[in-house]
Design an enzyme around this catalytic site. Structure first.
Site, PDB file in Angstrom:
ATOM      1  N   ALA A 131       0.918  -1.170  -0.013  1.00  0.00           N
ATOM      2  CA  ALA A 131       0.104  -0.149  -0.167  1.00  0.00           C
ATOM      3  C   ALA A 131       0.726   1.314   0.045  1.00  0.00           C
ATOM      4  O   ALA A 131       0.715   2.422  -0.661  1.00  0.00           O
ATOM      5  CB  ALA A 131      -1.060  -0.058   1.248  1.00  0.00           C
ATOM      6  N   TYR A 132       1.835   1.284   0.909  1.00  0.00           N
ATOM      7  CA  TYR A 132       2.894   2.315   0.905  1.00  0.00           C
ATOM      8  C   TYR A 132       3.550   2.640  -0.396  1.00  0.00           C
ATOM      9  O   TYR A 132       3.543   3.936  -0.982  1.00  0.00           O
ATOM     10  CB  TYR A 132       3.743   2.415   1.963  1.00  0.00           C
ATOM     11  CG  TYR A 132       4.560   3.261   2.313  1.00  0.00           C
ATOM     12  CD1 TYR A 132       4.211   4.525   3.000  1.00  0.00           C
ATOM     13  CD2 TYR A 132       6.044   3.402   1.965  1.00  0.00           C
ATOM     14  CE1 TYR A 132       5.197   5.489   3.078  1.00  0.00           C
ATOM     15  CE2 TYR A 132       6.894   4.302   2.223  1.00  0.00           C
ATOM     16  CZ  TYR A 132       6.273   5.418   2.674  1.00  0.00           C
ATOM     17  OH  TYR A 132       7.219   6.629   2.843  1.00  0.00           O
ATOM     18  N   ALA A 133       4.063   1.549  -0.811  1.00  0.00           N
ATOM     19  CA  ALA A 133       4.680   1.761  -2.366  1.00  0.00           C
ATOM     20  C   ALA A 133       3.825   2.255  -3.366  1.00  0.00           C
ATOM     21  O   ALA A 133       4.263   3.100  -3.936  1.00  0.00           O
ATOM     22  CB  ALA A 133       5.456   0.336  -2.688  1.00  0.00           C
TER      23      ALA A 133
END
Length: 258
Positions: free
Chosen positions: A152-154
């Site tokens: 999700a962060y990437a």
């Protein structure tokens, strides 16, 4: 070097702690007028004590109406807006994709990417009236590398790079520069928490994961919040007048994320 930022009018999202507070303080040292927002009341109180010359607002960047109101108020009080620093972001969930809760995944995308849209959308009409307009979007080294167990962060940080490049093309004719900063492994409590979470998931000691992570950089050391703010000040000054549409890494030559 005189960056000629005295009197510049700045808005920083998530300016209450960490990199955001460093950015607020750095602009104040240059003589700029700074307002900022944060979702955490305790951080707002602490920054108000530490940096009383800046004004803070309570705001969740996912709340579009509140973002609009806060940026409009800030611009009115400062007499306009020259620089937006889109700094708000969260670490998001750690785990293999099939294990990650869908709501946690979506929340990370909402804060990290939709939140930047909300701030940019509210700020652009004011930036159009500035003689030295600049927007800085904080992405991450995860915005150019794969990041296993941090999907999700990437994904959100890759999205920030695409948003940045597209906005630089949309807004160049208005004289608005738009750049992304891609920090590497930044020293601080947030990075410690990210590494600890991943170490727990993998069942290895924190120190082992930390050595492995830093071992993927040429300089083998943490980036600091000041390293980030120094780059931002240059880009927002007239010294950076012809830098736009760039995804600029401040990472100690990070080659991959572990």
């Amino acid at each position: 070097m005189d960056l000629q930022l005295e009197g510049a009018r700045i808005f920083v999202s998530a300016g209450g702690s960490g990199i955001g507070r460093q950015i607020v303080g750095a602009f104040l040292e240059e003589g700029a007028s700074v307002q900022y927002c944060d979702v955490d009341a305790a951080s707002l109180d602490a920054t108000a004590q530490a940096l009383p010359d800046a004004r803070g607002h309570h705001c969740d960047v996912a709340d579009r109406a509140t973002v609009q109101a806060v940026i409009e108020t800030s611009a009115a009080e400062m007499g306009g807006l020259d620089i937006l620093v889109n700094n708000a972001g969260i670490a998001g969930p750690t785990g293999r994709l099939e294990e990650v809760d869908a709501k946690a995944w979506e929340h990370c995308i909402t804060i990290n990417l939709v939140g930047q849209y909300n701030c940019a959308r509210a700020a652009i009409p004011f930036l159009r009236d500035s003689p030295n307009a600049s927007m800085i979007n904080i992405s991450s080294a995860a915005g150019k590398f794969g990041y296993p167990m941090r999907t999700a962060y990437a994904a959100s940080k890759w999205g920030v790079v695409g948003l940045t490049k597209s906005l630089s093309m949309e807004l160049g004719s208005a004289g608005i520069r738009v750049n992304a900063i891609l920090p590497g492994i930044v020293a601080g409590d947030r990075q410690d928490a990210v590494l600890q979470s991943k170490a727990d998931k993998l069942g290895v000691p924190f120190e082992e994961l930390e050595r492995a992570a830093l071992g993927h950089t040429s300089l083998a050391e943490y980036v600091t919040a000041q390293d980030i703010s120094d780059q931002i000040l240059f880009l927002c000054s007239r010294r950076g007048a012809h830098v736009s549409g760039q995804a600029i890494s401040v990472c100690g030559d990070l080659q991959s994320l572990y």
